[in-house]
Write an enzyme that holds these catalytic residues in place. Structure first.
Site, short mmCIF file in Angstrom:
data_model
loop_
_atom_site.label_atom_id
_atom_site.label_comp_id
_atom_site.label_asym_id
_atom_site.label_seq_id
_atom_site.Cartn_x
_atom_site.Cartn_y
_atom_site.Cartn_z
N CYS A 14 9.36 75.75 86.33
CA CYS A 14 7.97 75.87 86.77
C CYS A 14 7.87 76.12 88.27
CB CYS A 14 7.13 74.66 86.41
SG CYS A 14 6.70 74.59 84.69
N1 LIG Z 1 9.09 72.84 83.90
C1 LIG Z 1 7.95 72.27 84.19
O1 LIG Z 1 7.72 71.88 85.33
C2 LIG Z 1 7.01 72.04 83.04
C3 LIG Z 1 5.64 71.50 83.39
C4 LIG Z 1 4.94 70.90 82.18
N2 LIG Z 1 5.61 69.73 81.75
C5 LIG Z 1 4.85 71.91 81.04
O2 LIG Z 1 5.46 71.76 80.02
O3 LIG Z 1 4.18 72.88 81.17
#
Ligand SMILES: NC(=O)CC[C@H](N)C(=O)O
Length: 365
Positions: A14
């Site tokens: 992300c």
């Molecule tokens: N990789 C992340 O930071 C994921 C962010 C959040 N948990 C999602 O699933 O969208």
């Protein structure tokens, strides 16, 4: 053969980016698309999205609803609900352009609405609560209908795809706003579907998030006692509702909200770092709002009417940098996303865990 840990690259995943012009200058949407595109490898094509503030000056007094529909029946049913509760000033499909990497799109509509005065009086709610309840109602009760943006003079644009493709799909170069946030998703434990992309929004509050909330279920159970419904299947959704609950309903300032959701450890509270008064306050927050402590790694950017807030979990388990240049403030997972759109900055730093950066418009325009 299954690759072993160490052979396969599992990135922190992300990407988040955002910026704001404190003077309220409106900046073209292509800038935020460029910024987030520099962190392409942090996402995997299963979600990308943007929030723009100040983008609808011609309809700034109406709530702008952006809605995904799975079917025409869902649209008809939702429009019946909207007509019953709101004066719909304008409606249209959200302009998009075909993009080879963005497929299976739902129907995507936009409505500029005012609550009907009779319905509002009858509900005995204040206007924002009335709107929030209507949004929660649609998302919970109407099959295949998701209001994914519901604030005034702002909008969320999101999809399954890489963020730079999502930006092109939604023609973001045709919008201009005083603040923008962006997200490239690498889903952790929930599906990569359109409603699950970031930002998550309620009224003018939006959240983009890098991390994974281990307290999700505890947070969800608490917040659902107050009428919220977590039905978009991503941990991040609950953060949006927590902020709405604490800021709009409990009327706590953002500094205090940071102390609740990224509260210091008890040992730190008991150390001589804080004055007695501050210590009492921190203890009070931890006791009263214990179910709103967000644990697990996170770096988030909150967007709201007139500003942005960036916050890391208290251990700073995810990266985040901030920079300033003139009246501009930039926030991003990686420095490259800032330098890409502002090569020479006045100041650049990494906020510490639990230390919020709150930026507001100098004078709201
Ligand atoms: N990789 C992340 O930071 C994921 C962010 C959040 N948990 C999602 O699933 O969208």
């Amino acid at each position: 053969m299954l690759e072993k840990e160490g052979q396969v690259r599992i990135p922190a995943g992300c990407a988040i980016s955002g910026f704001i012009s404190r003077d309220g200058n409106r900046i073209c949407g292509d800038k935020i698309v460029k910024s987030i595109s520099y962190m392409h490898d942090r996402s995997n094509g299963l979600g990308g999205g943007f929030a723009g503030y100040g983008i609808y000056p011609e309809y700034k007094d109406q709530y702008a609803f952006h809605i995904f529909y799975d079917s025409n029946e869902a649209r008809v049913e939702t429009e019946r609900f909207l007509d019953k509760h709101f004066d719909v000033v304008n409606l249209s499909r959200i302009p998009t352009r075909k993009h080879p990497n963005i497929t299976n799109e739902p129907l995507i509509w936009r409505y500029f609405v005012n609550p009907l005065p009779t319905k509002l009086t009858e509900s005995q709610l204040d206007e924002r609560e009335f709107v929030a309840q209507c949004v929660i109602n649609i998302n919970d009760k109407i099959n295949g209908s998701y209001v994914f943006s519901s604030g005034k003079n702002m909008g969320v644009f999101k999809a399954v795809g890489y963020p730079e493709d999502v930006g092109k799909f939604y023609r973001l170069e045709e919008y201009a706003g005083y603040a923008w946030t962006a997200h490239g998703r690498y889903p952790t434990n929930t599906p990569g579907w359109w409603g699950g992309a970031h930002p998550f929004a309620l009224l003018d509050y939006t959240i983009v998030h890098n991390g994974e909330i281990s307290s999700y279920d505890a947070n969800r159970r608490y917040i659902e006692m107050y009428g919220y419904k977590c039905n978009l299947l991503t941990d991040t959704e609950v953060i949006t509702y927590i902020i709405d609950f604490l800021n709009r309903k409990q009327k706590l300032c953002l500094e205090d909200i940071a102390k609740i959701i990224a509260a210091p450890f008890w040992s730190e509270i008991d150390s001589d770092k804080y004055s007695e008064r501050e210590r009492q306050k921190l203890k009070y927050f931890r006791n009263v709002f214990s179910s709103l402590l967000i644990t697990g790694p996170f770096s988030i950017i909150l967007g709201f009417d007139g500003g942005l807030m960036a916050l890391n979990d208290r251990l700073k388990l995810r990266s985040m940098v901030a920079a300033e240049k003139g009246d501009m403030v930039y926030l991003a997972s990686e420095e490259c996303a800032i330098r890409a759109i502002c090569p020479v900055v006045d100041r650049i730093w990494s906020p510490r865990g639990g230390e919020p950066i709150i930026v507001k418009l100098n004078e709201k325009k």
